[in-house]
Write an enzyme that holds these catalytic residues in place. Structure first.
Site, short mmCIF file in Angstrom:
data_model
loop_
_atom_site.label_atom_id
_atom_site.label_comp_id
_atom_site.label_asym_id
_atom_site.label_seq_id
_atom_site.Cartn_x
_atom_site.Cartn_y
_atom_site.Cartn_z
N GLY A 120 0.61 -1.15 -0.12
CA GLY A 120 -0.29 -0.28 0.04
C GLY A 120 0.95 0.96 0.28
CB CYS A 121 -0.19 5.03 -0.31
SG CYS A 121 -1.51 4.77 0.63
#
Length: 343
Positions: free
Chosen positions: A148-149
């Site tokens: 994820g980010c």
């Protein structure tokens, strides 16, 4: 051409993936799913995708017989329910959820609060961050766990210093700030415009679910257990992420900028700014790029590293395409070589 299905295509990450796949020179989008928007055309839900004539279908009704590649942009637990069947059908799976990122099923169950129903696949899942030694493993991979980010930006910011031994694996502090789109399409009491606008607040301090993922991957780089203090913040902008990491400097930290430049030399999506120049989220908006800045605070003995990414592209959908390109033997940059608006 590779036929592609996107499960969970109507969320922000799914819509961004739709945009990227539609523009990909070697991918053809054949199916998009959404339980919430089933029966609606993609172009009706997202007018910016006016050229897409596909209609969202419910996950249960989706036909993936012709798909060779499936992107999963669904919530955790949903991915582990559907991935085994897709893999059995010979489909390559790139999962943008958290279901296959942690190698320890017990750790997943501790942090996510649910049993892992596909734990037998964890050992085979390839962690999809190409810049940190993942390219060889991604080649031919059948199941990719796309980070994820927050982990992407944090790992890109910290890993080179640990790998080079110029910073201590102890006492790492990660200050992370994300645009509201990172919270997903469904508004909540904290992400509603009235709550998020003109406000800046930390959340899930010392309990965010991405913490064990960051520690797992940093430990792999450092060759020893790593514990981090991770503090995410919600900022009143639509997209973008800035992670600032604070590391205890060690021997050789004076040359940190060169260490980072060498570590990412030749990387198609990473730029290391000159010593002391820090990145901005505006520099990477809409792109699959990561921009880093490095500065040693000699007075305090702290190495400060900042990483800016677009949370919906390098932080999710663009990275998923990057990983899929590598898994399928395509040019890593295919479909991702987009320029960034200068203003």
């Amino acid at each position: 051409m590779v036929d592609v299905a996107i499960l969970g295509a109507a969320g922000y990450a799914g819509a961004e993936l739709t945009r990227l796949v539609l523009g990909h020179p070697r991918m053809r989008l054949v199916a998009v799913t959404s339980s919430q928007d089933a029966g609606r055309k993609v172009s009706d839900v997202y007018p910016a995708l006016a050229g897409c004539e596909l209609t969202y279908v419910a996950h249960e009704a989706a036909e993936f017989a012709s798909a060779q590649l499936a992107f999963l942009t669904v919530p955790h637990t949903a991915a582990m329910a559907v991935a085994p069947g897709l893999l059995d059908a010979g489909v390559t799976v790139v999962d943008a959820s958290a279901d296959f990122r942690l190698k320890d099923a017990a750790a997943y169950e501790e942090w996510y609060g649910v049993p892992h129903t596909a734990a037998h696949l964890l050992a085979d899942a390839v962690y999809g961050l190409p810049e940190l030694g993942g390219r060889d493993a991604l080649a031919g991979a059948r199941l990719v766990a796309c980070p994820g980010c927050y982990p992407t930006a944090a790992l890109l910011a910290i890993a080179p210093a640990l790998a080079a031994g110029i910073a201590s694996p102890d006492g790492i502090v990660i200050d992370a700030k994300s645009g509201v789109s990172g919270a997903g399409r469904t508004p909540s009491t904290t992400t509603h415009f009235v709550s998020a606008n003109e406000a800046l607040n930390p959340y899930k301090v010392a309990e965010h679910r991405h913490t064990p993922e960051i520690e797992q991957e940093l430990a792999r780089v450092a060759g020893a257990p790593v514990t981090v203090t991770f503090v995410p913040h919600l900022v009143p902008m639509t997209r973008g992420m800035l992670v600032t990491a604070y590391l205890r400097a060690g021997v050789g930290a004076h040359g940190a900028a060169q260490v980072y430049a060498d570590a990412y030399a030749g990387e198609p999506f990473v730029t290391v700014h000159p010593d002391g120049r820090m990145p901005s989220t505006a520099e990477v908006r809409g792109s699959n790029r990561a921009h880093l800045g490095v500065k040693l605070d000699e007075r305090s003995g702290v190495l400060v590293v900042a990483c800016a990414i677009d949370n919906l592209v390098k932080g999710t959908s663009g990275q998923a395409v990057q990983c899929a390109n590598l898994a399928l033997g395509m040019d890593e940059t295919a479909g991702l070589d987009h320029s960034v608006p200068v203003v």
